[in-house]
Design a protein around this motif. Structure first.
Motif, PDB file in Angstrom:
ATOM      1  N   TYR A 103       0.825  -1.212   0.000  1.00 58.29           N
ATOM      2  CA  TYR A 103       0.000   0.000   0.000  1.00 58.29           C
ATOM      3  C   TYR A 103       0.858   1.260   0.000  1.00 58.29           C
ATOM      4  O   TYR A 103       0.445   2.298  -0.509  1.00 58.29           O
ATOM      5  N   ASP A 104       2.043   1.168   0.590  1.00 56.90           N
ATOM      6  CA  ASP A 104       2.935   2.313   0.621  1.00 56.90           C
ATOM      7  C   ASP A 104       3.492   2.635  -0.761  1.00 56.90           C
ATOM      8  O   ASP A 104       3.866   3.771  -1.038  1.00 56.90           O
ATOM      9  N   LEU A 105       3.514   1.623  -1.642  1.00 55.12           N
ATOM     10  CA  LEU A 105       4.100   1.787  -2.976  1.00 55.12           C
ATOM     11  C   LEU A 105       3.064   1.965  -4.083  1.00 55.12           C
ATOM     12  O   LEU A 105       3.406   2.395  -5.191  1.00 55.12           O
ATOM     13  N   LEU A 106       1.805   1.615  -3.796  1.00 53.51           N
ATOM     14  CA  LEU A 106       0.770   1.615  -4.831  1.00 53.51           C
ATOM     15  C   LEU A 106      -0.420   2.492  -4.438  1.00 53.51           C
ATOM     16  O   LEU A 106      -0.666   2.706  -3.246  1.00 53.51           O
ATOM     17  N   PRO A 107      -1.188   2.972  -5.418  1.00 53.92           N
ATOM     18  CA  PRO A 107      -2.487   3.587  -5.102  1.00 53.92           C
ATOM     19  C   PRO A 107      -3.381   2.548  -4.430  1.00 53.92           C
ATOM     20  O   PRO A 107      -3.288   1.341  -4.729  1.00 53.92           O
ATOM     21  N   ALA A 108      -4.249   2.976  -3.531  1.00 54.67           N
ATOM     22  CA  ALA A 108      -5.120   2.045  -2.807  1.00 54.67           C
ATOM     23  C   ALA A 108      -5.984   1.225  -3.763  1.00 54.67           C
ATOM     24  O   ALA A 108      -6.229   0.038  -3.533  1.00 54.67           O
ATOM     25  N   GLN A 109      -6.447   1.859  -4.864  1.00 60.92           N
ATOM     26  CA  GLN A 109      -7.330   1.161  -5.797  1.00 60.92           C
ATOM     27  C   GLN A 109      -6.617   0.044  -6.554  1.00 60.92           C
ATOM     28  O   GLN A 109      -7.277  -0.807  -7.162  1.00 60.92           O
ATOM     29  N   GLY A 128      -3.435  -1.719 -16.808  1.00 60.53           N
ATOM     30  CA  GLY A 128      -4.380  -0.643 -17.108  1.00 60.53           C
ATOM     31  C   GLY A 128      -4.043   0.633 -16.376  1.00 60.53           C
ATOM     32  O   GLY A 128      -4.223   1.727 -16.894  1.00 60.53           O
ATOM     33  N   GLY A 129      -3.517   0.485 -15.142  1.00 63.19           N
ATOM     34  CA  GLY A 129      -3.171   1.658 -14.362  1.00 63.19           C
ATOM     35  C   GLY A 129      -2.081   2.488 -15.003  1.00 63.19           C
ATOM     36  O   GLY A 129      -1.966   3.694 -14.747  1.00 63.19           O
ATOM     37  N   GLN A 130      -1.263   1.874 -15.838  1.00 66.30           N
ATOM     38  CA  GLN A 130      -0.155   2.595 -16.469  1.00 66.30           C
ATOM     39  C   GLN A 130      -0.663   3.652 -17.460  1.00 66.30           C
ATOM     40  O   GLN A 130       0.054   4.610 -17.761  1.00 66.30           O
ATOM     41  N   THR A 131      -1.864   3.463 -17.973  1.00 68.85           N
ATOM     42  CA  THR A 131      -2.370   4.371 -19.014  1.00 68.85           C
ATOM     43  C   THR A 131      -3.325   5.422 -18.455  1.00 68.85           C
ATOM     44  O   THR A 131      -3.943   6.154 -19.199  1.00 68.85           O
ATOM     45  N   THR A 132      -3.455   5.468 -17.118  1.00 68.97           N
ATOM     46  CA  THR A 132      -4.364   6.434 -16.496  1.00 68.97           C
ATOM     47  C   THR A 132      -3.555   7.498 -15.759  1.00 68.97           C
ATOM     48  O   THR A 132      -2.337   7.520 -15.774  1.00 68.97           O
ATOM     49  N   ALA A 133      -4.280   8.378 -15.086  1.00 66.56           N
ATOM     50  CA  ALA A 133      -3.629   9.437 -14.310  1.00 66.56           C
ATOM     51  C   ALA A 133      -2.842   8.878 -13.119  1.00 66.56           C
ATOM     52  O   ALA A 133      -2.127   9.616 -12.443  1.00 66.56           O
ATOM     53  N   LEU A 134      -2.971   7.578 -12.863  1.00 66.64           N
ATOM     54  CA  LEU A 134      -2.245   6.978 -11.750  1.00 66.64           C
ATOM     55  C   LEU A 134      -0.743   6.978 -11.994  1.00 66.64           C
ATOM     56  O   LEU A 134       0.049   6.912 -11.066  1.00 66.64           O
ATOM     57  N   GLY A 135      -0.340   7.018 -13.254  1.00 63.08           N
ATOM     58  CA  GLY A 135       1.079   7.019 -13.572  1.00 63.08           C
ATOM     59  C   GLY A 135       1.662   5.615 -13.529  1.00 63.08           C
ATOM     60  O   GLY A 135       0.947   4.620 -13.397  1.00 63.08           O
ATOM     61  N   GLU A 180      -8.737   9.606  -4.932  1.00 67.10           N
ATOM     62  CA  GLU A 180      -8.202   8.912  -6.107  1.00 67.10           C
ATOM     63  C   GLU A 180      -9.279   8.835  -7.183  1.00 67.10           C
ATOM     64  O   GLU A 180     -10.440   8.519  -6.899  1.00 67.10           O
ATOM     65  N   SER A 181      -8.900   9.124  -8.410  1.00 61.72           N
ATOM     66  CA  SER A 181      -9.812   8.969  -9.537  1.00 61.72           C
ATOM     67  C   SER A 181      -9.804   7.497  -9.941  1.00 61.72           C
ATOM     68  O   SER A 181      -8.785   6.981 -10.415  1.00 61.72           O
TER      69      SER A 181
END
Length: 295
Positions: free
Chosen positions: A92-98, A144-151, A268-269
């Motif tokens: 959790y410290d390294l990733l978005p919660a979603q 999928g997260g790589q292509t969003t605002a999550l970076g 988070e979006s």
């Protein structure tokens, strides 16, 4: 009918509380390290589990540890909370919660896979199908997260989140062989973890954070609702249910509700790939009837 209605109420209470903990993890990790989160939340958990034991046993008999059970409980403590939550909080410290939350939610699949060598369960065709479906959801969430605002997502964080699900599944299987009530096992697991964490602290987290109000609030939330009270609600739900298997399926509402809190509180979006990937993982899990979960 009344008993079954009570079972649903207890189950929904557990689902709602569990759905909040991913948000509590991230709020805590904004303030302290993963290790300090584990240490403080473990303290809160021991406190509430002590109260539960006194109420359930109408006294202090639950605090008597028989010599023959020490090794079993200590082994459980090293798995959960020590290893499991250290790995989970690090993810959790390294990733978005979603992202971290649905990846950790693959533990029922890990349970199926680990039961083959540990419980000597013969694999079935549905096991392979379930694995493929869940892998599709994992890949969708991770890529999928790589292509969003999550970076860009942390590969280490993804590996840790998946490994945490393996540790939880292993702990669950080991718990099937332990005797005593759930509250007793949990109390001794968390109580015996405290001295272990104390010995590990100089290496993993030198120093100690100033205990501000927000730190106490969020670590208490994790300790009370992730590690303590909610397990009791869930146990009551299954005990009162006429058909425990049907009640157990309500737990799959929790990760979806969790996304709501993650969006509302953390801001988070939520990516559509997260929702779709989580849905695929749940479908994959439900495509395989895990019979020993129902017993």
């Amino acid at each position: 009918m009344k008993t079954n209605r009570q079972a649903v109420i207890y189950a929904l209470m557990a689902v709602v509380l569990w759905s909040t903990v991913a948000t509590a993890f991230k709020k805590s990790l904004d303030l302290i390290s993963p290790f300090d989160l584990l240490l403080l939340s473990c303290f809160w958990s021991v406190l509430i589990l002590s109260i539960i034991l006194i109420v359930q046993n109408k006294g202090f008999s639950g605090f008597i540890l028989k010599p023959g059970k020490f090794l079993s409980y200590m082994t459980g403590a090293l798995l959960n909370p020590v290893a499991y939550y250290l790995v989970l909080f690090a993810s959790y410290d390294l990733l978005p919660a979603q992202i971290a939350q649905p990846l950790n939610y693959t533990w029922p699949l890990m349970l199926v896979l680990l039961s083959i060598p540990i419980l000597k369960k013969k694999p079935e065709p549905r096991d392979g199908l379930s694995l493929l479906i869940c892998l599709g959801g994992i890949i969708l969430i991770s890529r999928g997260g790589q292509t969003t605002a999550l970076g860009a997502l942390s590969l280490k964080g993804i590996i840790l989140a998946l490994f945490s699900s393996v540790l939880w599944a292993f702990y669950w299987l080991m718990g099937k062989r332990q005797t005593g009530s759930q509250s007793t096992r949990l109390f001794w697991n968390f109580f015996l973890a405290l001295p272990v964490l104390y010995l590990l602290k100089p290496t993993l987290s030198p120093g100690f954070p100033v205990l501000t109000g927000p730190i106490l609030f969020w670590t208490a939330w994790v300790g009370l609702f992730e590690m303590g009270i909610t397990f009791m609600f869930w146990g009551l739900a299954l005990a009162k249910a006429e058909h425990p298997a049907r009640i157990s399926h309500l737990v799959y509402l929790s990760p979806f509700l969790s996304l709501f809190w993650i969006s509302l509180v953390l801001g988070e979006s939520i990516a559509m790939t997260t929702i779709a990937g989580l849905f695929i993982i749940v479908v994959g899990i439900l495509s395989k009837e895990i019979r020993f979960l129902k017993n």
